[in-house]
Design a protein around this motif. Structure first.
Motif, mmCIF file in Angstrom:
data_model
loop_
_atom_site.group_PDB
_atom_site.id
_atom_site.type_symbol
_atom_site.label_atom_id
_atom_site.label_comp_id
_atom_site.label_asym_id
_atom_site.label_seq_id
_atom_site.Cartn_x
_atom_site.Cartn_y
_atom_site.Cartn_z
ATOM 1 N N LEU A 63 0.902 -1.440 0.179
ATOM 2 C CA LEU A 63 -0.260 -0.057 -0.249
ATOM 3 C C LEU A 63 1.047 1.293 0.064
ATOM 4 N N SER A 64 0.644 2.243 -0.792
ATOM 5 C CA SER A 64 1.321 3.682 -1.235
ATOM 6 C C SER A 64 0.274 4.340 0.402
ATOM 7 N N PRO A 65 0.386 4.581 1.698
ATOM 8 C CA PRO A 65 0.183 5.591 1.803
ATOM 9 C C PRO A 65 -0.934 6.580 1.536
ATOM 10 N N GLY A 66 0.552 7.349 0.701
ATOM 11 C CA GLY A 66 0.010 9.130 -0.163
ATOM 12 C C GLY A 66 -1.292 8.431 -1.041
ATOM 13 N N ALA A 67 -0.809 7.485 -1.624
ATOM 14 C CA ALA A 67 -1.693 6.945 -2.125
ATOM 15 C C ALA A 67 -3.224 7.123 -1.872
ATOM 16 N N VAL A 68 -3.634 6.633 -1.019
ATOM 17 C CA VAL A 68 -4.689 5.579 -0.685
ATOM 18 C C VAL A 68 -5.477 6.847 0.730
ATOM 19 N N LEU A 69 -4.451 7.418 1.517
ATOM 20 C CA LEU A 69 -5.079 8.011 2.684
ATOM 21 C C LEU A 69 -6.482 8.655 2.836
ATOM 22 N N ASN A 70 -6.150 9.490 1.463
ATOM 23 C CA ASN A 70 -7.540 10.797 0.749
ATOM 24 C C ASN A 70 -9.177 9.482 0.059
ATOM 25 N N ALA B 224 -10.658 8.146 -4.480
ATOM 26 C CA ALA B 224 -11.445 9.094 -5.686
ATOM 27 C C ALA B 224 -10.527 10.419 -5.015
ATOM 28 N N GLY B 225 -9.949 10.688 -3.593
ATOM 29 C CA GLY B 225 -9.134 11.707 -3.745
ATOM 30 C C GLY B 225 -7.841 11.940 -4.194
ATOM 31 N N THR B 226 -7.282 12.883 -3.202
ATOM 32 C CA THR B 226 -6.628 13.587 -4.076
ATOM 33 C C THR B 226 -4.587 13.522 -3.452
ATOM 34 N N ARG B 227 -3.396 12.578 -4.293
ATOM 35 C CA ARG B 227 -2.578 12.009 -4.049
ATOM 36 C C ARG B 227 -2.174 13.018 -3.022
ATOM 37 N N VAL B 228 -1.058 12.389 -2.437
ATOM 38 C CA VAL B 228 -0.301 13.527 -1.171
ATOM 39 C C VAL B 228 1.442 13.506 -1.200
ATOM 40 N N ASP B 229 1.758 14.076 -0.903
ATOM 41 C CA ASP B 229 3.297 13.567 -0.792
ATOM 42 C C ASP B 229 3.485 13.134 1.009
ATOM 43 N N TRP B 230 3.765 11.447 1.016
ATOM 44 C CA TRP B 230 3.921 11.147 2.369
ATOM 45 C C TRP B 230 5.430 10.791 2.652
ATOM 46 N N ARG B 231 6.631 11.639 2.048
ATOM 47 C CA ARG B 231 7.723 11.684 2.816
ATOM 48 C C ARG B 231 8.138 11.669 3.809
ATOM 49 N N ALA B 232 8.430 11.313 4.691
ATOM 50 C CA ALA B 232 8.885 11.870 6.197
ATOM 51 C C ALA B 232 10.228 12.190 5.820
ATOM 52 N N GLY C 53 6.168 28.090 11.450
ATOM 53 C CA GLY C 53 8.125 28.306 11.519
ATOM 54 C C GLY C 53 8.813 28.591 10.067
ATOM 55 N N THR C 54 9.754 28.554 10.526
ATOM 56 C CA THR C 54 11.411 27.888 9.341
ATOM 57 C C THR C 54 10.511 26.850 8.339
ATOM 58 N N GLY C 55 10.025 25.669 9.228
ATOM 59 C CA GLY C 55 10.466 24.556 7.790
ATOM 60 C C GLY C 55 9.972 24.067 7.903
ATOM 61 N N ASP C 56 10.082 23.006 6.832
ATOM 62 C CA ASP C 56 8.566 22.412 6.649
ATOM 63 C C ASP C 56 8.023 20.948 7.712
ATOM 64 N N ALA C 57 6.431 20.679 7.614
ATOM 65 C CA ALA C 57 6.238 19.316 8.413
ATOM 66 C C ALA C 57 5.518 18.664 6.669
ATOM 67 N N TRP C 58 5.977 17.428 7.950
ATOM 68 C CA TRP C 58 5.654 16.416 7.133
ATOM 69 C C TRP C 58 4.650 15.128 7.351
ATOM 70 N N ALA D 66 -7.655 12.738 6.781
ATOM 71 C CA ALA D 66 -8.209 13.855 5.334
ATOM 72 C C ALA D 66 -6.337 14.291 5.691
ATOM 73 N N ALA D 67 -5.425 13.374 4.648
ATOM 74 C CA ALA D 67 -4.475 13.328 5.051
ATOM 75 C C ALA D 67 -4.196 15.289 3.747
ATOM 76 N N LEU D 68 -2.487 15.540 4.668
ATOM 77 C CA LEU D 68 -2.380 16.527 4.095
ATOM 78 C C LEU D 68 -0.637 16.468 3.626
ATOM 79 N N GLY D 69 -0.191 15.678 4.159
ATOM 80 C CA GLY D 69 1.474 15.635 3.422
ATOM 81 C C GLY D 69 2.119 16.538 3.967
ATOM 82 N N ARG D 70 2.802 17.371 2.949
ATOM 83 C CA ARG D 70 4.019 17.976 2.688
ATOM 84 C C ARG D 70 2.965 19.303 3.225
ATOM 85 N N VAL D 71 3.146 20.414 4.801
ATOM 86 C CA VAL D 71 3.146 21.194 4.976
ATOM 87 C C VAL D 71 4.037 22.724 4.374
ATOM 88 N N LYS D 72 4.831 23.010 4.138
ATOM 89 C CA LYS D 72 5.732 24.172 4.326
ATOM 90 C C LYS D 72 5.629 24.880 4.561
#
Length: 361
Positions: free
Chosen positions: A249-256, A259-267, A295-300, A318-324
Protein backbone atom coordinates in the motif's frame (compact mmCIF):
# COMPACT_ATOMS: atom_id res chain seq x y z
CA UNK A 1 28.56 -31.23 -64.01
CA UNK A 2 27.57 -28.24 -61.86
CA UNK A 3 24.26 -27.85 -63.69
CA UNK A 4 23.58 -31.54 -63.21
CA UNK A 5 24.24 -31.14 -59.47
CA UNK A 6 21.76 -28.26 -59.23
CA UNK A 7 19.11 -30.27 -61.05
CA UNK A 8 19.66 -33.30 -58.82
CA UNK A 9 19.56 -31.18 -55.66
CA UNK A 10 16.19 -29.78 -56.72
CA UNK A 11 14.90 -33.23 -57.55
CA UNK A 12 16.09 -34.56 -54.19
CA UNK A 13 14.34 -31.73 -52.33
CA UNK A 14 11.12 -32.41 -54.26
CA UNK A 15 11.27 -36.16 -53.82
CA UNK A 16 12.33 -36.05 -50.17
CA UNK A 17 8.84 -37.03 -49.21
CA UNK A 18 9.94 -39.63 -46.67
CA UNK A 19 8.05 -42.18 -48.72
CA UNK A 20 9.65 -45.08 -46.87
CA UNK A 21 8.36 -43.81 -43.54
CA UNK A 22 5.07 -42.98 -45.19
CA UNK A 23 4.69 -46.46 -46.53
CA UNK A 24 5.29 -48.33 -43.29
CA UNK A 25 4.57 -46.06 -40.29
CA UNK A 26 1.08 -45.79 -38.93
CA UNK A 27 -0.53 -44.27 -35.86
CA UNK A 28 -3.89 -44.72 -34.24
CA UNK A 29 -5.78 -41.66 -33.07
CA UNK A 30 -8.44 -42.40 -30.47
CA UNK A 31 -11.33 -39.95 -30.37
CA UNK A 32 -13.64 -39.94 -27.37
CA UNK A 33 -17.07 -38.41 -27.06
CA UNK A 34 -18.39 -38.15 -23.50
CA UNK A 35 -22.02 -39.28 -23.30
CA UNK A 36 -22.53 -39.00 -19.56
CA UNK A 37 -20.53 -38.12 -16.48
CA UNK A 38 -21.21 -38.99 -12.85
CA UNK A 39 -19.30 -37.79 -9.78
CA UNK A 40 -18.72 -40.64 -7.36
CA UNK A 41 -16.73 -38.87 -4.65
CA UNK A 42 -14.59 -35.86 -3.84
CA UNK A 43 -11.56 -35.56 -1.61
CA UNK A 44 -9.64 -32.45 -0.67
CA UNK A 45 -6.04 -32.26 0.46
CA UNK A 46 -4.16 -29.46 2.11
CA UNK A 47 -3.63 -25.88 1.05
CA UNK A 48 -1.28 -25.27 -1.85
CA UNK A 49 -1.16 -21.46 -1.82
CA UNK A 50 -2.48 -18.37 -0.07
CA UNK A 51 -3.27 -14.93 -1.45
CA UNK A 52 -3.97 -11.51 0.02
CA UNK A 53 -5.73 -8.57 -1.60
CA UNK A 54 -6.13 -5.02 -0.28
CA UNK A 55 -8.84 -2.75 -1.63
CA UNK A 56 -8.65 0.94 -0.58
CA UNK A 57 -11.95 2.57 0.36
CA UNK A 58 -12.99 6.03 1.56
CA UNK A 59 -12.84 4.98 5.24
CA UNK A 60 -10.25 2.19 5.31
CA UNK A 61 -8.52 -0.68 3.59
CA UNK A 62 -10.55 -3.85 3.04
CA UNK A 63 -8.38 -6.97 3.22
CA UNK A 64 -9.30 -10.37 1.80
CA UNK A 65 -7.28 -13.51 2.58
CA UNK A 66 -7.93 -16.72 0.66
CA UNK A 67 -6.31 -20.12 0.34
CA UNK A 68 -6.15 -22.48 -2.63
CA UNK A 69 -6.84 -26.13 -1.91
CA UNK A 70 -6.19 -29.06 -4.22
CA UNK A 71 -8.30 -32.18 -4.45
CA UNK A 72 -9.50 -34.97 -6.67
CA UNK A 73 -12.89 -35.96 -7.98
CA UNK A 74 -13.65 -39.58 -8.76
CA UNK A 75 -15.74 -39.58 -11.92
CA UNK A 76 -17.46 -42.31 -13.90
CA UNK A 77 -17.51 -41.57 -17.63
CA UNK A 78 -19.53 -43.20 -20.36
CA UNK A 79 -17.83 -42.52 -23.68
CA UNK A 80 -18.19 -43.39 -27.33
CA UNK A 81 -14.78 -44.35 -28.76
CA UNK A 82 -13.71 -44.11 -32.38
CA UNK A 83 -10.23 -44.99 -33.66
CA UNK A 84 -8.72 -43.52 -36.82
CA UNK A 85 -5.65 -45.03 -38.48
CA UNK A 86 -3.44 -42.27 -39.88
CA UNK A 87 0.00 -41.72 -41.32
CA UNK A 88 2.44 -41.05 -38.51
CA UNK A 89 4.72 -38.58 -40.23
CA UNK A 90 4.66 -35.48 -42.42
CA UNK A 91 4.78 -35.87 -46.19
CA UNK A 92 7.62 -33.36 -46.52
CA UNK A 93 9.20 -33.42 -43.07
CA UNK A 94 12.59 -31.93 -42.39
CA UNK A 95 15.12 -34.57 -43.28
CA UNK A 96 17.59 -35.63 -40.62
CA UNK A 97 15.11 -34.70 -37.87
CA UNK A 98 15.26 -36.71 -34.67
CA UNK A 99 14.27 -40.24 -35.74
CA UNK A 100 11.52 -41.88 -33.73
CA UNK A 101 11.30 -45.33 -35.32
CA UNK A 102 13.25 -47.90 -37.34
CA UNK A 103 11.76 -46.67 -40.58
CA UNK A 104 12.55 -43.05 -39.76
CA UNK A 105 16.20 -44.03 -39.20
CA UNK A 106 16.22 -46.01 -42.43
CA UNK A 107 14.71 -43.10 -44.31
CA UNK A 108 17.35 -40.69 -43.00
CA UNK A 109 20.06 -43.11 -44.11
CA UNK A 110 18.32 -43.39 -47.49
CA UNK A 111 18.27 -39.65 -48.04
CA UNK A 112 21.80 -39.21 -46.67
CA UNK A 113 23.06 -41.80 -49.18
CA UNK A 114 21.42 -39.86 -51.99
CA UNK A 115 23.16 -36.68 -50.84
CA UNK A 116 26.50 -38.47 -50.67
CA UNK A 117 25.98 -40.02 -54.10
CA UNK A 118 25.04 -36.66 -55.59
CA UNK A 119 28.14 -35.04 -54.08
CA UNK A 120 30.47 -37.77 -55.36
CA UNK A 121 28.86 -37.85 -58.80
CA UNK A 122 29.34 -34.07 -59.06
CA UNK A 123 33.00 -34.00 -57.97
CA UNK A 124 34.60 -37.31 -58.88
CA UNK A 125 36.15 -37.33 -62.35
CA UNK A 126 36.51 -40.83 -63.80
CA UNK A 127 36.69 -42.36 -67.26
CA UNK A 128 35.52 -45.69 -65.88
CA UNK A 129 31.84 -46.05 -66.78
CA UNK A 130 31.36 -48.48 -63.89
CA UNK A 131 32.41 -45.85 -61.31
CA UNK A 132 30.24 -43.25 -63.00
CA UNK A 133 27.33 -45.68 -63.12
CA UNK A 134 27.56 -46.53 -59.44
CA UNK A 135 27.69 -42.86 -58.41
CA UNK A 136 24.83 -42.05 -60.76
CA UNK A 137 22.76 -44.86 -59.25
CA UNK A 138 23.52 -43.65 -55.73
CA UNK A 139 22.46 -40.09 -56.49
CA UNK A 140 19.59 -40.62 -58.89
CA UNK A 141 18.41 -44.08 -57.88
CA UNK A 142 17.14 -43.03 -54.47
CA UNK A 143 15.40 -40.02 -55.96
CA UNK A 144 13.69 -42.20 -58.53
CA UNK A 145 12.58 -44.76 -55.92
CA UNK A 146 11.30 -42.01 -53.61
CA UNK A 147 9.29 -40.41 -56.38
CA UNK A 148 7.84 -43.67 -57.72
CA UNK A 149 6.94 -45.15 -54.34
CA UNK A 150 5.19 -41.97 -53.29
CA UNK A 151 2.93 -41.79 -56.34
CA UNK A 152 0.26 -44.23 -55.02
CA UNK A 153 0.19 -42.45 -51.70
CA UNK A 154 -0.19 -39.09 -53.41
CA UNK A 155 -3.04 -40.43 -55.55
CA UNK A 156 -4.71 -41.74 -52.36
CA UNK A 157 -4.87 -38.21 -50.98
CA UNK A 158 -1.56 -37.60 -49.23
CA UNK A 159 -0.27 -34.04 -49.02
CA UNK A 160 3.14 -33.15 -50.47
CA UNK A 161 3.43 -29.81 -48.69
CA UNK A 162 2.00 -30.16 -45.19
CA UNK A 163 0.97 -32.54 -42.42
CA UNK A 164 -0.41 -35.75 -43.79
CA UNK A 165 -4.01 -36.08 -42.59
CA UNK A 166 -4.73 -39.14 -44.68
CA UNK A 167 -7.02 -41.59 -42.84
CA UNK A 168 -6.60 -45.14 -44.05
CA UNK A 169 -9.25 -46.65 -41.81
CA UNK A 170 -11.81 -46.01 -39.07
CA UNK A 171 -12.71 -48.45 -36.32
CA UNK A 172 -15.76 -47.96 -34.08
CA UNK A 173 -14.97 -49.25 -30.59
CA UNK A 174 -18.49 -48.64 -29.30
CA UNK A 175 -19.19 -47.34 -25.80
CA UNK A 176 -16.93 -47.64 -22.76
CA UNK A 177 -17.53 -46.95 -19.11
CA UNK A 178 -14.57 -46.17 -16.90
CA UNK A 179 -13.64 -44.33 -13.74
CA UNK A 180 -10.79 -41.93 -13.23
CA UNK A 181 -9.60 -39.21 -10.87
CA UNK A 182 -9.87 -35.61 -12.05
CA UNK A 183 -7.70 -33.02 -10.28
CA UNK A 184 -9.53 -29.98 -8.87
CA UNK A 185 -8.75 -26.70 -7.17
CA UNK A 186 -10.89 -24.38 -5.11
CA UNK A 187 -10.42 -21.16 -3.18
CA UNK A 188 -11.64 -20.87 0.39
CA UNK A 189 -11.55 -17.97 2.85
CA UNK A 190 -8.59 -18.08 5.20
CA UNK A 191 -10.55 -17.81 8.43
CA UNK A 192 -8.65 -16.41 11.40
CA UNK A 193 -5.60 -15.50 9.33
CA UNK A 194 -3.38 -12.80 10.77
CA UNK A 195 -1.96 -10.10 8.54
CA UNK A 196 1.20 -8.35 9.64
CA UNK A 197 1.78 -4.77 8.50
CA UNK A 198 4.97 -2.76 8.46
CA UNK A 199 6.98 -0.32 6.39
CA UNK A 200 8.90 -1.76 3.48
CA UNK A 201 12.23 -3.07 4.77
CA UNK A 202 11.33 -2.24 8.37
CA UNK A 203 9.97 -4.05 11.45
CA UNK A 204 6.34 -5.08 11.86
CA UNK A 205 4.28 -2.09 12.98
CA UNK A 206 0.90 -3.74 13.49
CA UNK A 207 -1.27 -6.79 12.96
CA UNK A 208 -4.91 -7.43 12.03
CA UNK A 209 -6.95 -10.64 12.26
CA UNK A 210 -9.33 -11.88 9.56
CA UNK A 211 -12.84 -13.03 10.41
CA UNK A 212 -14.44 -16.34 9.46
CA UNK A 213 -14.94 -15.06 5.91
CA UNK A 214 -11.28 -14.19 5.48
CA UNK A 215 -11.95 -10.44 5.70
CA UNK A 216 -10.32 -7.73 7.79
CA UNK A 217 -10.31 -3.95 7.81
CA UNK A 218 -7.43 -1.57 8.37
CA UNK A 219 -8.47 1.95 9.34
CA UNK A 220 -6.85 4.94 7.70
CA UNK A 221 -5.82 6.13 11.17
CA UNK A 222 -3.83 2.89 11.50
CA UNK A 223 -2.19 3.55 8.11
CA UNK A 224 -1.14 6.98 9.40
CA UNK A 225 0.26 5.52 12.63
CA UNK A 226 2.07 2.60 10.99
CA UNK A 227 3.75 4.78 8.36
CA UNK A 228 4.60 7.70 10.65
CA UNK A 229 8.21 8.79 10.24
CA UNK A 230 8.87 6.13 7.57
CA UNK A 231 9.34 6.42 3.82
CA UNK A 232 8.06 4.01 1.18
CA UNK A 233 5.13 1.63 1.03
CA UNK A 234 3.47 -0.39 3.74
CA UNK A 235 3.74 -4.14 3.24
CA UNK A 236 0.84 -6.38 4.24
CA UNK A 237 2.07 -9.95 4.68
CA UNK A 238 -0.05 -13.07 5.03
CA UNK A 239 1.55 -16.30 6.27
CA UNK A 240 0.06 -19.79 6.57
CA UNK A 241 2.84 -22.15 7.53
CA UNK A 242 5.35 -22.19 4.69
CA UNK A 243 2.90 -20.48 2.33
CA UNK A 244 3.13 -16.70 2.14
CA UNK A 245 1.82 -13.80 0.13
CA UNK A 246 2.17 -10.05 0.42
CA UNK A 247 0.78 -6.86 -1.07
CA UNK A 248 1.79 -3.23 -0.79
CA UNK A 249 0.00 0.00 0.00
CA UNK A 250 1.23 3.47 -0.82
CA UNK A 251 -0.04 5.68 2.04
CA UNK A 252 0.13 8.83 -0.04
CA UNK A 253 -2.23 7.25 -2.58
CA UNK A 254 -4.83 5.70 -0.24
CA UNK A 255 -5.17 8.01 2.76
CA UNK A 256 -7.58 10.38 0.99
CA UNK A 257 -9.62 7.53 -0.49
CA UNK A 258 -9.65 6.14 -4.05
CA UNK A 259 -11.09 9.37 -5.47
CA UNK A 260 -9.10 11.70 -3.21
CA UNK A 261 -5.97 13.73 -3.84
CA UNK A 262 -2.64 11.93 -3.71
CA UNK A 263 -0.27 13.56 -1.25
CA UNK A 264 3.47 13.76 -0.68
CA UNK A 265 3.90 11.26 2.17
CA UNK A 266 7.65 11.45 2.57
CA UNK A 267 9.29 11.82 5.97
CA UNK A 268 12.15 14.24 5.38
CA UNK A 269 14.07 16.51 7.72
CA UNK A 270 14.13 20.27 7.18
CA UNK A 271 16.77 22.67 8.41
CA UNK A 272 14.24 24.70 10.39
CA UNK A 273 11.39 23.65 12.69
CA UNK A 274 7.70 23.82 11.71
CA UNK A 275 5.12 25.52 13.92
CA UNK A 276 1.64 24.27 13.07
CA UNK A 277 -1.58 26.02 14.09
CA UNK A 278 -4.97 24.44 13.34
CA UNK A 279 -8.61 25.51 13.35
CA UNK A 280 -11.90 23.79 12.46
CA UNK A 281 -15.48 24.76 11.68
CA UNK A 282 -18.59 22.99 10.39
CA UNK A 283 -20.07 23.78 7.00
CA UNK A 284 -23.31 21.79 7.06
CA UNK A 285 -22.21 18.13 7.28
CA UNK A 286 -18.69 18.97 6.16
CA UNK A 287 -15.89 19.58 8.61
CA UNK A 288 -13.43 22.20 7.36
CA UNK A 289 -9.91 21.91 8.80
CA UNK A 290 -7.27 24.63 8.34
CA UNK A 291 -3.59 24.06 9.08
CA UNK A 292 -1.01 26.87 8.91
CA UNK A 293 2.76 26.42 9.24
CA UNK A 294 4.18 29.50 10.95
CA UNK A 295 7.63 27.99 11.47
CA UNK A 296 10.83 28.12 9.46
CA UNK A 297 10.87 24.46 8.38
CA UNK A 298 8.50 22.13 6.58
CA UNK A 299 6.17 19.69 8.34
CA UNK A 300 5.87 16.17 6.93
CA UNK A 301 3.18 13.51 6.87
CA UNK A 302 0.60 15.84 8.37
CA UNK A 303 -2.83 14.25 8.80
CA UNK A 304 -6.11 15.31 10.43
CA UNK A 305 -7.98 12.46 12.15
CA UNK A 306 -11.58 12.61 13.38
CA UNK A 307 -12.22 11.52 16.97
CA UNK A 308 -15.95 11.15 17.57
CA UNK A 309 -18.43 9.16 19.60
CA UNK A 310 -20.15 8.44 16.29
CA UNK A 311 -18.61 5.16 15.10
CA UNK A 312 -19.20 5.99 11.42
CA UNK A 313 -17.21 9.22 11.74
CA UNK A 314 -14.51 8.12 14.16
CA UNK A 315 -11.15 7.55 12.46
CA UNK A 316 -11.89 9.42 9.24
CA UNK A 317 -8.72 10.96 7.85
CA UNK A 318 -7.72 13.90 5.72
CA UNK A 319 -4.06 13.63 4.71
CA UNK A 320 -2.20 16.87 4.05
CA UNK A 321 1.27 15.35 3.69
CA UNK A 322 3.92 18.06 3.41
CA UNK A 323 3.05 21.52 4.68
CA UNK A 324 5.76 23.96 3.73
CA UNK A 325 7.01 26.80 5.93
CA UNK A 326 4.62 29.76 5.63
CA UNK A 327 1.96 27.64 3.89
CA UNK A 328 -1.72 27.57 4.85
CA UNK A 329 -3.69 24.47 3.81
CA UNK A 330 -7.43 23.74 4.02
CA UNK A 331 -9.01 20.28 3.81
CA UNK A 332 -12.62 19.16 4.05
CA UNK A 333 -13.96 15.97 5.69
CA UNK A 334 -17.49 14.75 4.97
CA UNK A 335 -19.25 13.63 8.15
CA UNK A 336 -22.17 11.20 8.36
CA UNK A 337 -25.54 12.40 9.60
CA UNK A 338 -25.59 12.81 13.36
CA UNK A 339 -21.83 13.34 13.73
CA UNK A 340 -21.93 16.96 14.84
CA UNK A 341 -19.51 16.90 17.72
CA UNK A 342 -16.00 15.64 18.39
CA UNK A 343 -12.42 16.68 17.87
CA UNK A 344 -9.72 16.66 15.25
CA UNK A 345 -6.44 15.05 16.25
CA UNK A 346 -3.28 15.71 14.26
CA UNK A 347 -0.29 13.60 13.32
CA UNK A 348 3.13 14.64 11.98
CA UNK A 349 6.11 12.51 10.97
CA UNK A 350 8.36 13.66 13.82
CA UNK A 351 5.84 14.44 16.56
CA UNK A 352 5.47 18.16 15.84
CA UNK A 353 1.71 18.14 15.32
CA UNK A 354 -0.60 20.67 17.00
CA UNK A 355 -2.92 19.61 19.82
CA UNK A 356 -6.45 18.33 19.25
CA UNK A 357 -9.02 20.91 18.15
CA UNK A 358 -12.69 20.34 19.09
CA UNK A 359 -15.56 20.90 16.68
CA UNK A 360 -19.33 21.20 17.04
CA UNK A 361 -21.54 22.82 19.66
Amino acid sequence: MTKVSVVMLGALALAGCRSMAHSFERMEVEEREVISEETLSESWGGRTAVAIAAEPGPDGIEITAIATESGTRRVRFRERVRVEVRCARRAVGGIFEAPDSFFAVADDIWVATAFAGMFLFSHVESDDYRVTGVLFALSVGQIFVDAVTFIPWWIAGHDWNGPCDYVSGVRDEGERTQERDVPMERTVPLAGARVRVGPQGGPVAGEVACDAGGHARVSLADVVAWSRGKNGDLVLELADGERKDATRLSPGAVLNGPAGTRVDWRAARSSGAPDLAAATHLDGTTLVVTVENRGTGDAWQVAAIVASANAAADGRVAALGRVKAGERVEVRIALPAGARQGAIEFSEAFGRAPGAVPFGP
